[in-house]
Design an enzyme around this catalytic site. Structure first.
Site, PDB file in Angstrom:
ATOM      1  N   HIS A 165      40.047  20.473 -41.616  1.00 43.47           N
ATOM      2  CA  HIS A 165      39.991  20.702 -43.064  1.00 43.47           C
ATOM      3  C   HIS A 165      38.582  20.468 -43.573  1.00 43.47           C
ATOM      4  O   HIS A 165      37.828  19.659 -43.040  1.00 43.47           O
ATOM      5  CB  HIS A 165      40.992  19.820 -43.819  1.00 43.47           C
ATOM      6  CG  HIS A 165      40.850  18.358 -43.563  1.00 43.47           C
ATOM      7  ND1 HIS A 165      41.261  17.753 -42.383  1.00 43.47           N
ATOM      8  CD2 HIS A 165      40.317  17.364 -44.322  1.00 43.47           C
ATOM      9  CE1 HIS A 165      41.007  16.453 -42.441  1.00 43.47           C
ATOM     10  NE2 HIS A 165      40.429  16.190 -43.609  1.00 43.47           N
ATOM     11  N   CYS A 226      25.393   4.107 -56.320  1.00 41.60           N
ATOM     12  CA  CYS A 226      25.803   5.092 -57.318  1.00 41.60           C
ATOM     13  C   CYS A 226      25.262   6.469 -56.966  1.00 41.60           C
ATOM     14  O   CYS A 226      24.080   6.627 -56.649  1.00 41.60           O
ATOM     15  CB  CYS A 226      25.310   4.679 -58.704  1.00 41.60           C
ATOM     16  SG  CYS A 226      25.636   5.932 -59.973  1.00 41.60           S
ATOM     17  N   CYS A 229      22.484   7.429 -60.141  1.00 40.71           N
ATOM     18  CA  CYS A 229      21.281   6.639 -60.465  1.00 40.71           C
ATOM     19  C   CYS A 229      20.771   5.811 -59.286  1.00 40.71           C
ATOM     20  O   CYS A 229      19.739   5.149 -59.397  1.00 40.71           O
ATOM     21  CB  CYS A 229      21.557   5.733 -61.657  1.00 40.71           C
ATOM     22  SG  CYS A 229      22.690   4.358 -61.306  1.00 40.71           S
TER      23      CYS A 229
END
Length: 258
Positions: A165, A226, A229
């Protein structure tokens, strides 16, 4: 799709993950030569094989909405446990490849299977079509204008599901199903291999040489960074999760209203 109870990357994140893991991981035998064998009976086996009915008989899941579209070559479904606001799976239907590890099924410079380059090119066209579906879903959900820059397409270096997949997922990481560190890192560290990278990747790649245990360590031990950022949350998933909600709002705000 990842197990129910499990869990935009900068180049610096990738280097950090590999430098730590290369220093600590023990060498293991290459694990991506033979097709994946059938799982042993049990609940874990049932989960690992959950995609098989959709590959074989996609028409049975159209009415429920799980299957978005299908052809003789592939099935496009909604991930049951989405890790972003849009998360789709492409399921290739070639019976000679559906139980192969993605590195063997899709990497021309790794696989010993005849016709891998042609299969990759075939799936490239499928990916482009499915990206359009994902963008349409994003625009319908958020009433904003999106492009392929707002998507990530690729595979997991140690997949949790037996059938081949390909993930088509929005970059926002905004979902109630994103519940722990592993969930986040499987899409935001080198554990996730972009579809474009699959064409050029070679057997010298550490993820191929060292196998699935090594790949799992990438997801389990890398810091939480993150996606927008690059702020490092180390192991503080709750703080990252709160931060992701703010980043999601900013990300949407940047997009033109449709």
């Amino acid at each position: 799709m990842t197990e129910p109870n499990s869990s935009g990357m900068s180049s610096g994140v990738k280097r950090n993950a590999f430098s730590v893991l290369m220093a600590s991981a023990k060498k293991s035998k290459p694990s991506y030569v033979e097709p994946t064998s059938d799982s042993a009976p049990g609940s874990h086996a049932s989960f690992r094989d959950a995609l098989a009915p959709l590959v074989q008989n996609p028409e049975n899941a159209v009415k429920s909405g799980e299957v978005i579209k299908y052809t003789n070559d592939y099935v496009l479904i909604r991930d049951k446990f989405p890790k972003a606001s849009v998360h789709l799976l492409i399921l290739p239907r070639d019976p000679t490849r559906t139980k192969l590890h993605p590195f063997q099924a899709l990497c021309p410079h790794v696989s010993k299977v005849i016709g891998t380059e042609e299969f990759y090119d075939q799936m490239s066209k499928v990916v482009r079509d499915c990206e359009e579906v994902a963008i349409n879903q994003l625009e319908q959900q958020h009433r904003r204008k999106f492009t392929t820059e707002d998507l990530k397409v690729g595979i997991h270096s140690a997949p949790s599901m037996s059938n081949l997949h390909i993930h088509v997922i929005s970059v926002d990481n905004y979902s109630e199903k994103l519940k722990n560190k592993k969930h986040y890192n499987t899409f935001n560290t080198p554990f996730f291999v972009s579809f474009d990278e699959l064409r050029s990747i070679t057997s010298d790649d550490e993820r191929i040489k060292n196998g699935p245990v090594y790949c799992a360590r990438i997801a389990n031990t890398s810091d939480l960074i993150c996606w927008r950022c690059d702020k490092n949350f180390e192991n503080q998933f709750k703080k990252l999760k709160d931060h992701l909600e703010e980043e999601f709002k900013l990300w949407k705000k940047e997009k033109a209203v449709t």
